[in-house]
Structures are given as structure tokens and as C-alpha cells.
Design an enzyme around this catalytic site. Structure first.
Site, PDB file in Angstrom:
ATOM      1  N   ASP A  90      70.316  63.097  60.613  1.00  0.00           N
ATOM      2  CA  ASP A  90      69.993  64.075  61.644  1.00  0.00           C
ATOM      3  C   ASP A  90      69.906  65.493  61.075  1.00  0.00           C
ATOM      4  O   ASP A  90      70.545  65.815  60.068  1.00  0.00           O
ATOM      5  CB  ASP A  90      71.078  64.085  62.731  1.00  0.00           C
ATOM      6  CG  ASP A  90      70.998  62.905  63.667  1.00  0.00           C
ATOM      7  OD1 ASP A  90      70.228  61.965  63.385  1.00  0.00           O
ATOM      8  OD2 ASP A  90      71.728  62.906  64.674  1.00  0.00           O
ATOM      9  N   HIS A 235      73.930  63.061  58.080  1.00  0.00           N
ATOM     10  CA  HIS A 235      73.218  64.323  58.280  1.00  0.00           C
ATOM     11  C   HIS A 235      72.628  64.800  56.964  1.00  0.00           C
ATOM     12  O   HIS A 235      73.222  64.610  55.898  1.00  0.00           O
ATOM     13  CB  HIS A 235      74.158  65.405  58.823  1.00  0.00           C
ATOM     14  CG  HIS A 235      74.711  65.110  60.182  1.00  0.00           C
ATOM     15  ND1 HIS A 235      75.832  64.334  60.367  1.00  0.00           N
ATOM     16  CD2 HIS A 235      74.284  65.479  61.427  1.00  0.00           C
ATOM     17  CE1 HIS A 235      76.081  64.238  61.675  1.00  0.00           C
ATOM     18  NE2 HIS A 235      75.161  64.921  62.332  1.00  0.00           N
TER      19      HIS A 235
END
Length: 280
Positions: A90, A235
Site C-alpha cells: 500500500d 507498505h
């Protein structure tokens, strides 16, 4: 015996005992009511009343709904008996992070799903252009606002803007969306169904804060916690402590492969759902 002097009030006059005690009761009551009022006010403000077409509402107005295919799927985990895991990233792309992630995935020939922030795609298109052949892209909003606090029309505009940027740079229109923070609201659902998205959350995420400066320990923890059908959240942006997960990414991949796991994109994983047996 002289009478005890009464305390002076704010106007320089004298306050009697009853007035002081009464004022104390009123003050305490006012504080309590004020706190309750603030709490109630925050609650009402968060709901953006009136509710119609607001963040809590999954409908807009009283006319025909523009809802694409008419339904939406929200996924945390995929039920399967196969040892499959979907690795997702992400918040990118960002220069300090994304190239390192892509280099590691290339080294180990691992596909992943990247939930991209549209404004960052526009700004850093060169980081991902031509590097996503084995990977999948999803929509993670235009600039990572909490979409669950926005009305349906604003969410749609945000996701649409990000959708167009991702499609232009990657060459593939995203079919998956992940709202920032995993926050779902009615407005998010309504906008996502209009754009014909599946909403993908996660069933396991990196726990970098538990393993400061210990990438190997972090990798072992993740390897131990994965089960068939896991959607794993990582991430390629954020605070420095997230580098623990990225420094241990190779060890995590190797560890999961040693347990017999195969890495797939989210869409590939969704296509491998094991049908439930009759009778439960």
C-alpha cells in the site's frame, strides 16, 4: 462573634454560601453537559448529517441508483486448501521505497498487488512504468484521505481520479480498491460499486513495531502466521520502522516457499477459491 466575611464574586460583590454552592452545582452540571454536548456534537459531525448521500449512506437520493453491476464483493481472506498467499503493498509509489520492493520481488520472481495512491502515481510515474508486468495494481485513493468520512459523490470523484491516473501510467485499469486505513463507509461502497471494483482488505499484516531492528525475527513471525488464502498487507511507503519488513522481505519469501507456499496476485487468489462442501 463577628460574622465570617462572604467570598467576593467576579463583579466585586459578595456571594452568599448558598449562591457559591449553587454555582458549584451549576458549574459541575455545565461541565458534564458540555462534555456530553461535545461528544454528541462530534458524533453528529462525523456522520455529516443529513445522512442522505453522506459517508454513512450507501444510497444517493431517491432516484434510480447508478450502481454498475448492482453488487460488490469485500474480501479479507480467500478460502482455499491450496498453499497460496497474496502479497500486497500500500501507499506507493515513492522513490525511497518502491524501487527496493520491486528489485526484491524481481530477484525472487514473486508477483504482488500494489494498491497505489493516484497523486503519487502522477508524481512518480517513472518508478513503476514498465516494471509491473508480473504484478497487479489496485486503487488506494487519490491522496490517502480517510474516504469513510466523505460523502459518496466525493469518494467517487477521488477514486475516479486515482483510477484514471493508475490506468494511464500502468496501462491497466485497476479492478480492485483498498480504502485507506481499511475504513469502509456507505459512501465508499457506493462509489466502489459504481466503478465496478472489488474491495480488498487483508487477513494478516506486517508488524514492524514489534521487531525493531530485527528483520529476520519479523520475517519468521510472518512466515509462521500465514495460512492458505492469506492476503498479506505490507507498505512501500511510511515511517522508517517499516523498513524492517522490507529488509526481511527476501527471508520471508524464502521461508514461505520452504513451507510450500506459492505467491499469487490478489485476483489470481480470488480465482482459486475452494467451493464450500454441501451441508457446511
Amino acid at each position: 462573634m463577628a460574622r465570617e466575611a462572604e467570598p467576593a464574586g467576579p463583579d466585586g460583590g459578595r456571594w452568599g454560601r448558598r449562591r457559591v454552592l449553587g454555582g458549584g452545582v451549576l458549574l459541575a452540571g455545565g461541565v458534564a453537559l458540555g462534555a456530553a454536548g461535545m461528544s454528541q456534537g462530534t458524533w453528529l459531525a462525523d456522520r455529516h448529517l443529513p445522512l442522505s448521500a453522506g459517508p454513512a449512506s450507501a444510497t444517493v437520493g431517491n432516484r434510480r441508483q447508478d450502481v454498475g453491476t448492482g453488487g460488490i464483493q469485500v474480501v479479507w481472506h480467500v478460502p482455499t486448501t491450496e498453499r497460496l498467499v497474496a502479497l500486497t503493498f500500500d501507499d506507493g509509489p515513492l522513490p525511497q521505497w518502491t524501487p527496493t520492493v520491486l528489485d526484491t520481488l524481481d530477484r525472487y520472481a514473486v508477483p504482488a498487488t500494489f494498491f497505489l495512491v493516484g497523486s503519487r502515481v502522477r508524481r512518480h510515474a517513472d518508478l513503476i512504468r514498465g516494471r509491473l508486468a508480473r504484478h497487479e495494481v489496485g486503487n488506494h485513493s487519490w491522496r490517502h484521505r480517510d474516504l469513510a468520512r466523505l460523502a459518496a459523490a466525493a469518494v467517487h470523484d477521488d477514486l475516479r481520479r486515482s483510477h484514471d491516473a493508475i490506468a494511464e501510467v500502468s496501462g491497466v485499469p485497476p479492478r480492485l480498491a483498498r480504502p485507506p486505513y481499511g475504513h469502509l463507509g456507505g459512501g465508499v461502497l457506493h462509489a466502489a460499486v459504481r466503478l465496478d471494483y472489488r474491495i480488498v482488505l487483508w487477513s494478516l499484516q506486517m508488524v514492524e513495531g514489534e521487531f525493531p531492528d530485527d528483520p529476520a525475527g519479523h520475517a519468521r513471525r510472518i512466515v509462521a502466521d500465514v495460512v492458505p488464502g492469506t492476503i498479506l498487507l505490507a507498505h512501500d511507503a511510511g515511517p522508517a520502522n517499516r523498513q524492517v519488513a522490507l529488509r526481511g522481505l527476501g527471508a520471508m519469501i524464502t521461508g514461505l516457499r520452504s513451507r510450500g507456499y506459492t505467491f499469487v496476485t490478489v485476483s489470481q487468489l480470488l480465482g482459486r477459491t475452494t467451493a464450500p462442501r454441501a451441508g457446511g
